[in-house]
Design a protein around this motif. Structure first.
Motif, PDB file in Angstrom:
ATOM      1  N   LEU A 102       4.825  -0.736  -1.296  1.00  0.00           N
ATOM      2  CA  LEU A 102       3.998  -1.549  -0.417  1.00  0.00           C
ATOM      3  C   LEU A 102       4.264  -3.003  -0.804  1.00  0.00           C
ATOM      4  CD1 LEU A 102       1.902  -1.519   1.828  1.00  0.00           C
ATOM      5  CD2 LEU A 102       0.116  -1.333   0.085  1.00  0.00           C
ATOM      6  N   THR A 106      -0.279  -3.167   4.460  1.00  0.00           N
ATOM      7  CA  THR A 106      -1.453  -2.359   4.166  1.00  0.00           C
ATOM      8  C   THR A 106      -1.076  -0.887   4.230  1.00  0.00           C
ATOM      9  OG1 THR A 106      -2.840  -4.039   5.223  1.00  0.00           O
ATOM     10  CG2 THR A 106      -3.847  -1.900   4.810  1.00  0.00           C
ATOM     11  N   LEU A 136       2.599  -0.877  -5.601  1.00  0.00           N
ATOM     12  CA  LEU A 136       1.863  -1.812  -4.748  1.00  0.00           C
ATOM     13  C   LEU A 136       2.132  -3.214  -5.288  1.00  0.00           C
ATOM     14  CD1 LEU A 136      -1.574   0.030  -4.368  1.00  0.00           C
ATOM     15  CD2 LEU A 136       0.613   0.502  -3.240  1.00  0.00           C
ATOM     16  N   THR A 140       0.329  -6.937  -1.425  1.00  0.00           N
ATOM     17  CA  THR A 140      -0.442  -5.863  -0.806  1.00  0.00           C
ATOM     18  C   THR A 140      -1.670  -6.452  -0.112  1.00  0.00           C
ATOM     19  OG1 THR A 140       0.291  -4.158  -2.349  1.00  0.00           O
ATOM     20  CG2 THR A 140      -1.875  -3.840  -1.347  1.00  0.00           C
ATOM     21  N   THR A 144      -6.111  -1.706   1.761  1.00  0.00           N
ATOM     22  CA  THR A 144      -5.240  -0.627   1.294  1.00  0.00           C
ATOM     23  C   THR A 144      -6.082   0.467   0.648  1.00  0.00           C
ATOM     24  OG1 THR A 144      -3.284  -2.011   1.035  1.00  0.00           O
ATOM     25  CG2 THR A 144      -3.451  -0.076  -0.402  1.00  0.00           C
ATOM     26  N   VAL A 175      -7.654  -3.106  -2.941  1.00  0.00           N
ATOM     27  CA  VAL A 175      -7.186  -1.722  -3.054  1.00  0.00           C
ATOM     28  C   VAL A 175      -8.355  -0.800  -3.388  1.00  0.00           C
ATOM     29  CG1 VAL A 175      -5.645  -0.146  -4.280  1.00  0.00           C
ATOM     30  CG2 VAL A 175      -4.928  -2.515  -3.841  1.00  0.00           C
TER      31      VAL A 175
END
Length: 601
Positions: A102, A106, A136, A140, A144, A175
């Motif tokens: 990533l 997203t 990630l 990012t 996410t 995240v």
């Protein structure tokens, strides 16, 4: 980390569309095609999969209808701010040497308990390290999600990959990790590698199994791990040594933390590291936990419990030995409320960088540090050492135990006053007092082992300090050293509060000491009135030099001093020497070497 390599998407013209996905037949053998010629046709072969590879640079959904997705000899990289949504039940299979990245976008991988999303290997066994894993990157995007997902067989040791799931995001709140299972990783299960105070939007119910390392976390991002994980067949966690610069909590984990590099706690604005009960931290040789150094205020709260102590030790755990690592070091900018309680510090005190004990305190501050109910075991040099004159503990230094080390505590005179009588010692020969000027009133309590005084000890100051000694305490002095009361135009006093059953003892630190092995007690003209020695033992004093004349020298003290019920043994010159203009009270003493009155001035 390696630079992402792209294998661009299979051209749509060459790939059939099935349920809205780009797919090709992936057969275990040759598919039975309906096309003309000798090549394979577009007919269905056995085990149809969808091929997925390359850069996803616009919003896309991977549907369960097309699962599993075969990532064929390539990486998958989400870029250009795209959002990749993966439906519940989707399975993605990766070849060796490849990952899901990533990069700038997203990921919404929101499975369910009945239909988790699976990231695994093209190898049907999904053995540990059969592909790289998920990464990630810093860009990012917010939103996410990895929820009800499984990462299996990842952690291939290549291209600097640190874990099956590696997170390099620095900004907090981007995240969500919930109900995530990491299985069979050849490296760590989850890694937070960036030196930034990253936090999750949500972090809950993460399980790691069959991996050499569970968590690998940079100390700066320590606060991101907000709850206990589940580990199965995992050896330990790893804490990458760095600076803790924001308020952070080391949440209890059922595995020890191996600390890779020294870790510091402190920032310009000040910060606190809180360590939860039961946590275990293991340090390599030459490494420490340092609080409040470099002008950056910091606080350490390491409060365990009687059943779940906090453990600080070397990498060998209970099998280590004294001096395996440096220790916990509290510097000049350690803040008030720093506390170590119900903890075990063992195998520290490595003799390097000026460190003198498992707990090394290098501040002259008063009342900032408390230590209680803590065990110090097999420390190099001392269990607790404080190096700066004037330092005092907070209101408590109590109920600590010291086992198998040269010295229990190694302290300046001011700090000895907070050492309660509730310490215990096993296999410890002595405590140490660093001689200096004691300029404030203090009481020293008896310990079951003696104090060795390193350097001469002077009691004097503008605040009329008095050193009070509880019955049963023993002070030992090296050659050329003394206890001096008053001096330099500054008053000082001594109160020896011995008892017949528990006298206060002043003697030489030498084994097999003879008369004259140390200077003795010297009372200057500035000695405060009501200075007294009651039930004292003075032996081996009277070393010549510096104007001393025996075990006790009274130099123009007037009527300030009384010596009663005391015993003098093996002193050189005299037991008590009384100068002119000294008229002490002497009663009930045993003085085989005699009392010499120097006569009128």
């Amino acid at each position: 980390m390696r630079v992402s390599h792209f294998a661009f998407l299979v051209a749509a013209a060459a790939v059939p569309v099935v349920d809205g996905c780009l797919c090709v037949p992936i057969a275990e053998g040759e598919g039975e095609g309906e096309g003309e010629g000798e090549g394979e046709g577009e007919g269905e072969g056995e085990g149809d999969n969808c091929v997925l590879a390359g850069a996803i640079d616009s919003d896309r959904t991977l549907s369960a209808a097309c699962s599993p997705y075969e990532v064929d000899n390539a990486d998958v990289s989400v870029t250009n701010g795209a959002a990749l949504t993966i439906e519940p039940g989707v399975e993605l299979r990766f070849d060796a040497g490849h990952w899901f990245e990533l990069q700038d976008g997203t990921l919404i991988a929101d499975g369910t308990s009945d239909a988790p999303i699976v990231f695994t290997s093209t190898d049907s066994a999904a053995a540990a390290g059969s592909w790289l894993g998920l990464v990630l990157r810093q860009d990012t995007r917010t939103g996410t999600i990895l929820r009800h997902a499984v990462i299996r067989g990842a952690g291939e040791d290549a291209y600097g990959q640190d874990a099956a799931l590696e997170i390099e995001v620095q900004q907090g709140g981007r995240v969500t990790l919930e109900d995530l299972s990491v299985e069979r990783s050849a490296t760590a299960g989850l890694a937070l590698t960036m030196a930034a105070p990253f936090t999750f939007a949500s972090f809950a119910r993460v399980a790691i199994s069959d991996a050499p390392v569970g968590l690998r976390v940079n100390a700066t991002a320590l606060g991101a791990i907000t709850e206990e994980l589940t580990f199965t067949n995992v050896d330990d966690n790893e804490l990458i040594g760095d600076a803790v610069e924001t308020d952070s909590t080391l949440v209890f984990q059922p595995l020890p933390w191996r600390v890779l590099g020294s870790t510091t706690v402190g920032s310009a604005a000040g910060c606190t590291l809180t360590i939860e009960p039961g946590s275990v931290l293991r340090f390599d040789t030459g490494e420490w936990l340092e609080v409040g150094g470099g002008g950056n205020p910091g606080t350490l709260i390491a409060s365990g419990s009687a059943t779940d102590p906090i453990v600080f030790e070397g990498v060998h755990g209970a099998d280590g030995q004294a001096g395996d690592w440096l220790g916990v070091v509290l510097r000049d900018d350690v803040r008030t409320d720093t506390v170590i309680s119900h903890a075990l510090l063992q195998h520290g005190g490595q003799d390097a960088y000026g460190v003198r004990g498992c707990l090394h305190i290098a501040t002259s501050s008063i009342g900032r540090v408390g230590v209680r109910d803590t065990a110090f075991n097999e420390c190099g040099q001392a269990g607790v050492a404080a190096t700066e004159d004037g330092f005092e503990f907070a209101t408590f230094f109590a109920n600590n135990s010291f086992t198998s080390m040269p010295a229990g505590v190694d302290l300046p005179p001011t700090a000895v006053g907070q050492v309660s009588a509730t310490q215990s010692y096993t296999g410890v020969a002595e405590n140490v007092i660093r001689g200096s000027v004691l300029d404030r009133p203090v009481t020293w309590l008896a310990q079951p082992i003696p104090y060795r005084v390193v350097g001469s000890l002077e009691v004097n100051g503008a605040s009329n300090p008095v050193l009070s000694l509880q019955g049963g305490i023993t002070l030992r002095f090296a050659g050329g050293e003394w206890l001096e009361i008053g001096g330099g135009g500054e008053p000082g006093g001594l109160a020896v509060l011995g008892m017949a059953s528990a006298p206060v003892t002043f003697e030489s630190a030498e084994l097999g000491a003879a008369a004259g092995s140390w200077l003795g007690l010297y009372f200057r003209p500035d000695t405060l009135s009501n200075t007294s020695l009651n039930y004292a033992v003075v032996r081996h004093g009277g070393e010549g030099g510096f104007g001393t004349h025996g075990g006790v020298t009274l130099d123009h003290v007037g009527t300030a001093v009384s010596i009663t019920n005391s015993s003098f043994e093996s002193n050189a010159l005299n037991d008590i020497w009384v100068s002119c203009e000294s008229t002490p009270t002497l009663s009930g003493n045993t003085t085989p070497a005699g009392v010499l009155n120097d006569g009128p001035c």
